[in-house]
Write a protein that holds these residues in place. Structure first.
Motif, PDB file in Angstrom:
ATOM      1  N   LYS A   1      -3.023   5.012   1.161  1.00 37.36           N
ATOM      2  CA  LYS A   1      -2.492   4.100   0.634  1.00 37.36           C
ATOM      3  C   LYS A   1      -0.577   4.328   0.707  1.00 37.36           C
ATOM      4  N   PHE A   2      -0.362   2.543   0.578  1.00 32.09           N
ATOM      5  CA  PHE A   2       1.085   2.881   1.060  1.00 32.09           C
ATOM      6  C   PHE A   2       1.993   1.798  -0.356  1.00 32.09           C
TER       7      PHE A   2
ATOM      8  N   VAL B   1      -9.143  12.428   5.500  1.00 31.93           N
ATOM      9  CA  VAL B   1      -8.334  11.494   5.179  1.00 31.93           C
ATOM     10  C   VAL B   1      -9.952  10.579   5.557  1.00 31.93           C
ATOM     11  N   ALA B   2     -10.565   9.174   4.525  1.00 34.27           N
ATOM     12  CA  ALA B   2     -11.439   8.868   4.481  1.00 34.27           C
ATOM     13  C   ALA B   2     -11.247   7.281   5.236  1.00 34.27           C
ATOM     14  N   ALA B   3      -9.750   6.822   4.990  1.00 35.36           N
ATOM     15  CA  ALA B   3      -9.565   5.478   5.293  1.00 35.36           C
ATOM     16  C   ALA B   3      -7.846   5.339   4.689  1.00 35.36           C
ATOM     17  N   VAL B   4      -7.519   4.331   6.112  1.00 34.42           N
ATOM     18  CA  VAL B   4      -6.252   4.292   5.502  1.00 34.42           C
ATOM     19  C   VAL B   4      -6.184   2.549   5.371  1.00 34.42           C
ATOM     20  N   ILE B   5      -5.913   1.993   3.745  1.00 38.42           N
ATOM     21  CA  ILE B   5      -5.343   0.790   3.467  1.00 38.42           C
ATOM     22  C   ILE B   5      -4.346   0.584   3.453  1.00 38.42           C
ATOM     23  N   VAL B   6      -4.364  -1.089   3.852  1.00 40.74           N
ATOM     24  CA  VAL B   6      -2.693  -1.893   3.904  1.00 40.74           C
ATOM     25  C   VAL B   6      -3.076  -2.489   3.809  1.00 40.74           C
ATOM     26  N   GLU B   7      -2.065  -3.421   2.859  1.00 41.21           N
ATOM     27  CA  GLU B   7      -2.113  -5.444   3.176  1.00 41.21           C
ATOM     28  C   GLU B   7      -0.917  -5.514   4.315  1.00 41.21           C
ATOM     29  N   PRO B   8      -1.500  -5.905   5.630  1.00 38.56           N
ATOM     30  CA  PRO B   8      -0.813  -6.325   6.875  1.00 38.56           C
ATOM     31  C   PRO B   8       0.212  -6.429   6.577  1.00 38.56           C
ATOM     32  N   VAL B   9       0.233  -7.651   5.698  1.00 35.82           N
ATOM     33  CA  VAL B   9       1.995  -8.656   4.947  1.00 35.82           C
ATOM     34  C   VAL B   9       1.551  -7.885   3.864  1.00 35.82           C
ATOM     35  N   ALA B  10       2.516  -7.077   3.377  1.00 38.84           N
ATOM     36  CA  ALA B  10       3.053  -6.529   1.970  1.00 38.84           C
ATOM     37  C   ALA B  10       3.141  -7.330   0.804  1.00 38.84           C
ATOM     38  N   ALA B  11       1.948  -7.933   0.492  1.00 36.71           N
ATOM     39  CA  ALA B  11       2.598  -9.354  -0.448  1.00 36.71           C
ATOM     40  C   ALA B  11       2.538  -9.040  -2.039  1.00 36.71           C
TER      41      ALA B  11
ATOM     42  N   GLU C   1      -0.052  -1.589  14.757  1.00 37.53           N
ATOM     43  CA  GLU C   1      -1.167  -1.556  15.835  1.00 37.53           C
ATOM     44  C   GLU C   1      -0.707   0.320  16.047  1.00 37.53           C
ATOM     45  N   GLY C   2       0.071   0.775  15.399  1.00 38.42           N
ATOM     46  CA  GLY C   2       0.232   2.497  15.081  1.00 38.42           C
ATOM     47  C   GLY C   2      -0.502   2.824  13.879  1.00 38.42           C
ATOM     48  N   LEU C   3      -0.726   1.741  12.700  1.00 41.94           N
ATOM     49  CA  LEU C   3      -2.012   2.269  12.192  1.00 41.94           C
ATOM     50  C   LEU C   3      -3.565   2.264  12.650  1.00 41.94           C
ATOM     51  N   ARG C   4      -3.604   1.587  13.936  1.00 46.00           N
ATOM     52  CA  ARG C   4      -4.680   2.026  14.536  1.00 46.00           C
ATOM     53  C   ARG C   4      -5.110   2.692  15.374  1.00 46.00           C
ATOM     54  N   ARG C   5      -4.124   2.911  15.936  1.00 45.08           N
ATOM     55  CA  ARG C   5      -4.048   4.260  17.215  1.00 45.08           C
ATOM     56  C   ARG C   5      -3.951   5.720  15.621  1.00 45.08           C
ATOM     57  N   LEU C   6      -3.213   6.024  14.985  1.00 39.09           N
ATOM     58  CA  LEU C   6      -3.593   7.288  14.149  1.00 39.09           C
ATOM     59  C   LEU C   6      -4.705   7.004  13.357  1.00 39.09           C
ATOM     60  N   CYS C   7      -5.706   5.848  13.245  1.00 38.26           N
ATOM     61  CA  CYS C   7      -7.271   6.133  12.112  1.00 38.26           C
ATOM     62  C   CYS C   7      -7.664   6.442  13.498  1.00 38.26           C
ATOM     63  N   ASP C   8      -7.378   5.922  15.008  1.00 37.82           N
ATOM     64  CA  ASP C   8      -8.740   6.435  15.702  1.00 37.82           C
ATOM     65  C   ASP C   8      -8.571   7.668  16.019  1.00 37.82           C
ATOM     66  N   GLN C   9      -6.712   8.278  16.370  1.00 37.17           N
ATOM     67  CA  GLN C   9      -6.488   9.645  16.713  1.00 37.17           C
ATOM     68  C   GLN C   9      -7.217  10.324  15.184  1.00 37.17           C
ATOM     69  N   TYR C  10      -7.266  10.421  14.069  1.00 43.07           N
ATOM     70  CA  TYR C  10      -7.664  11.487  13.392  1.00 43.07           C
ATOM     71  C   TYR C  10      -9.302  10.929  12.407  1.00 43.07           C
ATOM     72  N   GLY C  11     -10.287  10.051  13.451  1.00 39.63           N
ATOM     73  CA  GLY C  11     -11.723   9.999  12.570  1.00 39.63           C
ATOM     74  C   GLY C  11     -11.465   8.704  11.125  1.00 39.63           C
ATOM     75  N   ALA C  12      -9.932   8.181  10.714  1.00 37.54           N
ATOM     76  CA  ALA C  12     -10.126   7.290  10.125  1.00 37.54           C
ATOM     77  C   ALA C  12     -10.186   6.380  10.020  1.00 37.54           C
ATOM     78  N   LEU C  13     -11.145   5.315   8.858  1.00 38.98           N
ATOM     79  CA  LEU C  13     -11.182   4.075   9.081  1.00 38.98           C
ATOM     80  C   LEU C  13      -9.546   2.987   8.891  1.00 38.98           C
ATOM     81  N   LEU C  14      -9.304   2.394   8.933  1.00 37.42           N
ATOM     82  CA  LEU C  14      -8.593   1.399   8.814  1.00 37.42           C
ATOM     83  C   LEU C  14      -8.800  -0.010   8.118  1.00 37.42           C
ATOM     84  N   ILE C  15      -8.446   0.184   6.893  1.00 32.80           N
ATOM     85  CA  ILE C  15      -9.033  -1.089   5.889  1.00 32.80           C
ATOM     86  C   ILE C  15      -7.900  -2.327   6.052  1.00 32.80           C
ATOM     87  N   PHE C  16      -7.782  -4.070   6.014  1.00 31.70           N
ATOM     88  CA  PHE C  16      -6.957  -4.651   5.730  1.00 31.70           C
ATOM     89  C   PHE C  16      -7.283  -4.949   4.255  1.00 31.70           C
ATOM     90  N   ASP C  17      -6.590  -4.712   4.079  1.00 33.02           N
ATOM     91  CA  ASP C  17      -6.478  -5.846   2.724  1.00 33.02           C
ATOM     92  C   ASP C  17      -6.341  -7.702   2.616  1.00 33.02           C
TER      93      ASP C  17
END
Length: 426
Positions: free
Chosen positions: A137-138, A198-208, A221-237
């Motif tokens: 997370k961030f 790492v199972a997932a990267v979770i992020v607020e697409p706009v940190a609010a 876009e970079g998060l999407r690429r990194l998740c694909d590269q390392y086999g993690a899921l991308l979660i948008f909160d």
């Protein structure tokens, strides 16, 4: 002693801090909270009959304004048949189908009762589907109050000066890794150091929840690429951005696809509702079709489903609402920046879509460090002065202002005039 002060004293005797959610206590702004009697359109009225232009909107879901007649009618009609059954109803399916039709890339939805529950369940699903335990997370992003998400959190946890919580076992906290928002290098370093874990990267697409901090170009876009590269899921909160930035939320607005998406009370017209969603392949890992257990007696509550159907139907059929509220927010942010240029109060105004924040810092706010540079005492003074002018803002620096469809040109102009008077005296 006014009525709010009397009611707060009574509340403090029977509820921790006198509230059921910490930010409502007004401790960050040094006041007694206003107790609210009613709300309609862009206005709320406190128990002493004082009316305010509201930019909190129940923390986001009142995108159409308070007490929208279609939403109220749907609730009234449904209540006649009962409040809760603990059994399936057709409205659950209707709302799930509508959500799937509006949001890119999702095929199945599981209704829950809050954003916190949605995130907790999505994280469990990510761990179950990948067989991995760690989450990234961030700093400064808030994903509800489940144990693993209260690590360097934003919103009320940050406002209180404690972006962690007592009562969270170290073993659970150790599974949550923290990166810097808008810093892809920090994410890649964690993924590399924990390769295959790492199972997932979770992020607020706009940190609010550290104020409004938009994503830098290429960050999502970079998060999407990194998740694909390392086999993690991308979660948008998308508890805040879902159905607010656009019909399809941040995925539509930014053109980036997540594997799982979480939603909050906006899908229930402001009632206690949440949801998590994703592809059929992922979502069928959830019980009863899969091994990832999640349940809730009140999930899919018929009254909440009716309210959500009414609100999302309007948003789906009238996409021009999004252009209207974004243009209103752009105008408001532009006017507030002009006041800063005129009065030189050391403010930075961030805005994206219908979200904006006034930070009391003269540096750009693009990450957690920038947000933390804000002078919270000056924000508190600004909040108190604006409240006296009839403008209801979030009672904490690290929250968003929400512009909605009910805010008229006169409302926006009166807000700017109030801010001008306050800035002169601040």
């Amino acid at each position: 002693m006014d009525t709010s002060e009397r009611m707060f004293a009574e509340a403090c005797a029977v509820m921790p801090g006198g509230v059921n959610s910490p930010v409502r206590a007004y401790r960050a702004v040094g006041m007694t909270p206003r107790f609210i009697r009613s709300a309609k359109g862009a206005y709320i009225t406190d128990v002493d009959g004082v009316e305010y232009i509201d930019y909190v909107g129940s923390w986001g879901p009142m995108i159409l304004g308070h007490s929208h007649p279609d939403v109220l009618q749907a609730v009234a009609d449904t209540m006649k048949d009962g409040l809760s059954f603990g059994a399936p109803t057709g409205r659950e399916t209707e709302l799930a189908k509508l959500v799937c039709s509006m949001v890119p890339g999702i095929e199945m939805v599981r209704m829950v009762n809050s954003g916190t529950e949605a995130v907790m369940s999505a994280v469990r699903l990510a761990r179950g589907a990948t067989g991995r335990d760690k989450i990234i997370k961030f700093e400064g992003c808030y994903h509800g109050h489940s144990d693993s998400m209260l690590v360097k959190a934003g919103s009320g946890a940050l406002t209180a000066g404690r972006p962690d919580s007592a009562g969270v076992p170290a073993a659970i906290a150790s599974g949550t890794l923290t990166a810097q928002y808008n810093n892809l290098d920090s994410v890649e370093a964690l993924l590399r150091a924990n390769d295959g874990e790492v199972a997932a990267v979770i992020v607020e697409p706009v940190a609010a929840n550290m104020g409004v901090v938009p994503p830098a170009p290429g960050f999502l876009e970079g998060l999407r690429r990194l998740c694909d590269q390392y086999g993690a899921l991308l979660i948008f909160d998308e508890v805040i951005t879902g159905f607010r930035l656009a019909r399809g939320g941040a995925q539509e607005y930014f053109g980036v696809r997540a594997d799982l998406v979480t939603f909050g009370k906006i899908i229930g017209g402001g009632m206690p509702v949440g949801a998590f969603a994703g592809s059929k392949k992922l979502m069928e890992q959830v019980a009863p079709t899969g091994p990832v257990y999640q349940a809730g007696t009140l999930s899919g509550n018929p009254v909440a489903m009716a309210a959500g159907l009414a609100q999302l139907t309007i948003l789906n059929e009238h996409p021009e609402i999004y252009m209207q509220i974004e243009n209103s927010a752009i105008w408001l942010a532009t006017q507030l920046r002009a006041l800063e240029e005129q009065y030189h109060k050391g403010c930075t105004v961030n805005q994206i879509g219908s979200l904006l924040s006034v930070f009391f810092t003269d540096r750009p706010v693009t990450d957690f460090a920038g947000a933390k540079s804000s002078d919270t005492e000056r924000y508190a003074a600004y909040f108190r002065a604006m409240l006296k002018q009839g403008i209801y803002l979030a009672p904490a620096q690290f929250e968003a202002m929400f512009v909605g469809a009910a805010h008229t040109k006169d409302d926006l102009m009166n807000t700017v005039l109030a801010a001008s008077r306050v800035m002169q005296e601040l």
